[in-house]
Design a protein around this motif. Structure first.
Motif, PDB file in Angstrom:
ATOM      1  N   ASN A 216     -24.153 -42.975  31.356  1.00 26.71           N
ATOM      2  CA  ASN A 216     -24.456 -42.265  32.459  1.00 26.71           C
ATOM      3  C   ASN A 216     -26.116 -42.263  32.496  1.00 26.71           C
ATOM      4  O   ASN A 216     -26.620 -41.712  31.473  1.00 26.71           O
ATOM      5  N   GLU A 217     -26.734 -42.797  33.479  1.00 33.60           N
ATOM      6  CA  GLU A 217     -28.314 -42.734  33.284  1.00 33.60           C
ATOM      7  C   GLU A 217     -28.840 -41.325  33.273  1.00 33.60           C
ATOM      8  O   GLU A 217     -30.157 -41.270  32.853  1.00 33.60           O
ATOM      9  N   PHE A 218     -28.223 -40.426  33.724  1.00 30.10           N
ATOM     10  CA  PHE A 218     -28.735 -38.917  33.775  1.00 30.10           C
ATOM     11  C   PHE A 218     -28.652 -38.099  32.455  1.00 30.10           C
ATOM     12  O   PHE A 218     -29.139 -37.062  32.185  1.00 30.10           O
ATOM     13  N   LEU A 219     -27.677 -38.605  31.197  1.00 33.45           N
ATOM     14  CA  LEU A 219     -27.505 -37.712  30.445  1.00 33.45           C
ATOM     15  C   LEU A 219     -28.606 -37.572  29.558  1.00 33.45           C
ATOM     16  O   LEU A 219     -28.667 -36.227  29.023  1.00 33.45           O
ATOM     17  N   PRO A 220     -29.637 -38.233  29.263  1.00 32.13           N
ATOM     18  CA  PRO A 220     -30.823 -37.930  28.303  1.00 32.13           C
ATOM     19  C   PRO A 220     -31.372 -36.694  28.925  1.00 32.13           C
ATOM     20  O   PRO A 220     -32.308 -35.886  28.409  1.00 32.13           O
ATOM     21  N   PHE A 221     -31.385 -36.170  30.483  1.00 33.10           N
ATOM     22  CA  PHE A 221     -32.072 -35.287  30.966  1.00 33.10           C
ATOM     23  C   PHE A 221     -31.200 -34.234  31.327  1.00 33.10           C
ATOM     24  O   PHE A 221     -31.424 -33.119  32.027  1.00 33.10           O
ATOM     25  N   LEU A 222     -30.045 -34.186  30.569  1.00 31.91           N
ATOM     26  CA  LEU A 222     -29.018 -33.034  30.675  1.00 31.91           C
ATOM     27  C   LEU A 222     -28.960 -32.441  29.091  1.00 31.91           C
ATOM     28  O   LEU A 222     -28.564 -31.106  29.021  1.00 31.91           O
ATOM     29  N   TYR A 223     -28.916 -33.152  28.260  1.00 31.12           N
ATOM     30  CA  TYR A 223     -28.879 -32.693  26.714  1.00 31.12           C
ATOM     31  C   TYR A 223     -30.109 -31.922  26.420  1.00 31.12           C
ATOM     32  O   TYR A 223     -31.206 -32.176  26.874  1.00 31.12           O
ATOM     33  N   PRO A 224     -30.002 -31.037  25.602  1.00 31.06           N
ATOM     34  CA  PRO A 224     -31.044 -30.634  24.639  1.00 31.06           C
ATOM     35  C   PRO A 224     -31.764 -31.536  23.926  1.00 31.06           C
ATOM     36  O   PRO A 224     -30.992 -32.468  23.305  1.00 31.06           O
ATOM     37  N   ASN A 225     -33.105 -31.459  23.287  1.00 28.32           N
ATOM     38  CA  ASN A 225     -33.696 -32.204  22.438  1.00 28.32           C
ATOM     39  C   ASN A 225     -34.685 -31.399  21.499  1.00 28.32           C
ATOM     40  O   ASN A 225     -34.832 -30.216  21.795  1.00 28.32           O
ATOM     41  N   GLN A 226     -35.402 -32.269  20.779  1.00 30.37           N
ATOM     42  CA  GLN A 226     -36.424 -31.552  19.846  1.00 30.37           C
ATOM     43  C   GLN A 226     -37.682 -30.593  21.041  1.00 30.37           C
ATOM     44  O   GLN A 226     -37.801 -29.539  20.462  1.00 30.37           O
ATOM     45  N   TYR A 227     -37.654 -31.223  22.195  1.00 29.25           N
ATOM     46  CA  TYR A 227     -38.913 -30.482  22.872  1.00 29.25           C
ATOM     47  C   TYR A 227     -38.149 -29.493  23.782  1.00 29.25           C
ATOM     48  O   TYR A 227     -38.942 -28.786  24.102  1.00 29.25           O
ATOM     49  N   VAL A 228     -36.858 -29.512  24.115  1.00 25.61           N
ATOM     50  CA  VAL A 228     -36.036 -28.625  25.033  1.00 25.61           C
ATOM     51  C   VAL A 228     -34.974 -28.455  24.539  1.00 25.61           C
ATOM     52  O   VAL A 228     -33.949 -28.817  24.577  1.00 25.61           O
ATOM     53  N   ASP A 229     -35.138 -27.582  23.487  1.00 24.04           N
ATOM     54  CA  ASP A 229     -34.052 -27.137  22.786  1.00 24.04           C
ATOM     55  C   ASP A 229     -33.320 -25.780  22.959  1.00 24.04           C
ATOM     56  O   ASP A 229     -34.064 -24.858  23.204  1.00 24.04           O
ATOM     57  N   PHE A 230     -31.884 -25.917  23.321  1.00 22.00           N
ATOM     58  CA  PHE A 230     -31.109 -24.722  23.592  1.00 22.00           C
ATOM     59  C   PHE A 230     -29.746 -25.094  23.350  1.00 22.00           C
ATOM     60  O   PHE A 230     -29.326 -26.086  22.934  1.00 22.00           O
ATOM     61  N   SER A 231     -28.787 -24.129  23.612  1.00 28.68           N
ATOM     62  CA  SER A 231     -27.556 -24.354  23.081  1.00 28.68           C
ATOM     63  C   SER A 231     -26.771 -23.411  23.940  1.00 28.68           C
ATOM     64  O   SER A 231     -27.214 -22.308  24.635  1.00 28.68           O
ATOM     65  N   PRO A 232     -25.363 -23.092  23.922  1.00 25.07           N
ATOM     66  CA  PRO A 232     -24.631 -22.134  24.745  1.00 25.07           C
ATOM     67  C   PRO A 232     -24.930 -20.898  24.295  1.00 25.07           C
ATOM     68  O   PRO A 232     -24.927 -19.818  24.679  1.00 25.07           O
ATOM     69  N   GLU A 233     -25.468 -20.724  22.873  1.00 21.10           N
ATOM     70  CA  GLU A 233     -26.011 -19.255  22.579  1.00 21.10           C
ATOM     71  C   GLU A 233     -27.247 -18.815  22.806  1.00 21.10           C
ATOM     72  O   GLU A 233     -27.654 -17.690  22.564  1.00 21.10           O
ATOM     73  N   SER A 234     -28.013 -19.673  23.569  1.00 27.82           N
ATOM     74  CA  SER A 234     -29.268 -19.472  23.810  1.00 27.82           C
ATOM     75  C   SER A 234     -29.397 -18.438  24.664  1.00 27.82           C
ATOM     76  O   SER A 234     -28.576 -18.157  25.820  1.00 27.82           O
TER      77      SER A 234
END
Length: 307
Positions: free
Chosen positions: A142-160
């Motif tokens: 899906n083309e939108f997936l890179p803009f939904l996951y966290p990454n090194q610059y936008v780092d988050f998790s369910p615990e954030s």
């Protein structure tokens, strides 16, 4: 902001006397043309199962979930910094750094296509030695997936804490536009611009969304990363973009609104002020004056990097 970007984004790597310029979503009902949709909203968590990898010690890339729009990089060196250069299908060169024993999630921000990956290990100072080079053909689910996951610059998790705070802002029945407005209002009311940090930020700085939330201050990169993390945690795709308006560095966030599409510069940064654009505005309007007021001088507007 300008000092940080000029150092981070225009970093020059010296190698062998040469100058080299350096950027499981299963269960969702979606198609390639629309973002995944979850009910309730789901925070996507990157994984590194090791079923498909590139390289070896001291730097291993796990590309098992490349179809999800990301790969992970793991350094097992105790004293060397790593550099990963990722050339996108359009030829844009992204550079990522890993500190000793660090792991990071890195996005395929241009979607499907051929990416050239070149990895380096620090030798001394600004000198790096090449480890390996690979070309990877990526096909996203899906083309939108890179803009939904966290990454090194936008780092988050369910615990954030940022994600938990976002959940407290959202009520049943809120539409994407309502959530966008709620998050924008929250961030601008709770975070103040840190001028001292802007003047002293060092090369290699990466935002910490929970620290920004805890301290209540930050530079533009902190604002952008926090806002992006909060939006993504609610299944709203968004791009953290960095570029220029003329010679002035800018940060802005493009947001995808379902049943409308991508809203360019939905949230933009100008100096130390955040601006929220009206996401209901018809950017396809024939009213040129209205479009000019909405997007600014687009003819002099250049995207450099998407995170």
């Amino acid at each position: 902001m300008s000092k940080f970007l000029s150092i981070r984004l225009l970093f020059v790597l010296i190698l062998s006397g040469m100058l080299v310029s350096l950027t499981g979503c299963g269960g969702a009902k979606s198609s390639g043309g629309e973002p995944p949709s979850y009910s309730p909203a789901r925070i996507l968590v990157p994984e590194a199962p090791g079923s498909q990898t590139l390289g070896s010690s001291p730097l291993i890339l796990d590309i098992s979930n490349q179809a999800q729009g990301y790969f992970t990089a793991q350094s097992d060196s105790g004293d060397s910094r790593m550099n990963i250069q990722l050339t996108t299908p359009s030829g844009v060169l992204y550079s990522y750094f890993l500190e000793p024993d660090e792991q990071a999630v890195l996005p395929f921000s241009e979607g499907s296509g051929d990416y050239l990956i070149t990895c380096y290990q620090q030798v001394e100072g600004s000198q790096y030695a090449a480890l390996y080079t690979e070309t990877l053909s990526v096909k996203l689910e899906n083309e939108f997936l890179p803009f939904l996951y966290p990454n090194q610059y936008v780092d988050f998790s369910p615990e954030s804490q940022a994600c938990k705070e976002t959940q407290s802002l959202v009520t049943e029945g809120m539409k994407d536009v309502d959530i966008l407005n709620a998050i924008y209002t929250y961030v601008t009311e709770h975070i103040t611009y840190d001028y001292d940090k802007a003047d002293s930020v060092e090369a290699g700085y990466l935002p910490d969304v929970d620290d920004t939330l805890k301290t209540g201050t930050g530079i533009c990169f902190d604002y952008a990363a926090l806002t992006t993390a909060m939006l993504r945690s609610q299944d709203i795709p968004c791009k953290l973009e960095i570029g220029f308006s003329g010679e002035i560095k800018h940060a802005w966030i493009d947001v995808y609104i379902r049943n409308k599409g991508w809203v360019t510069k939905a949230i933009s940064f100008e100096g130390d002020t955040w601006k929220l654009m009206d996401p209901t505005f018809d950017s396809n309007s024939d009213d040129k004056d209205a479009i000019q007021d909405y997007i600014g001088d687009e003819s002099n507007y250049t995207v450099q990097f998407i995170r």
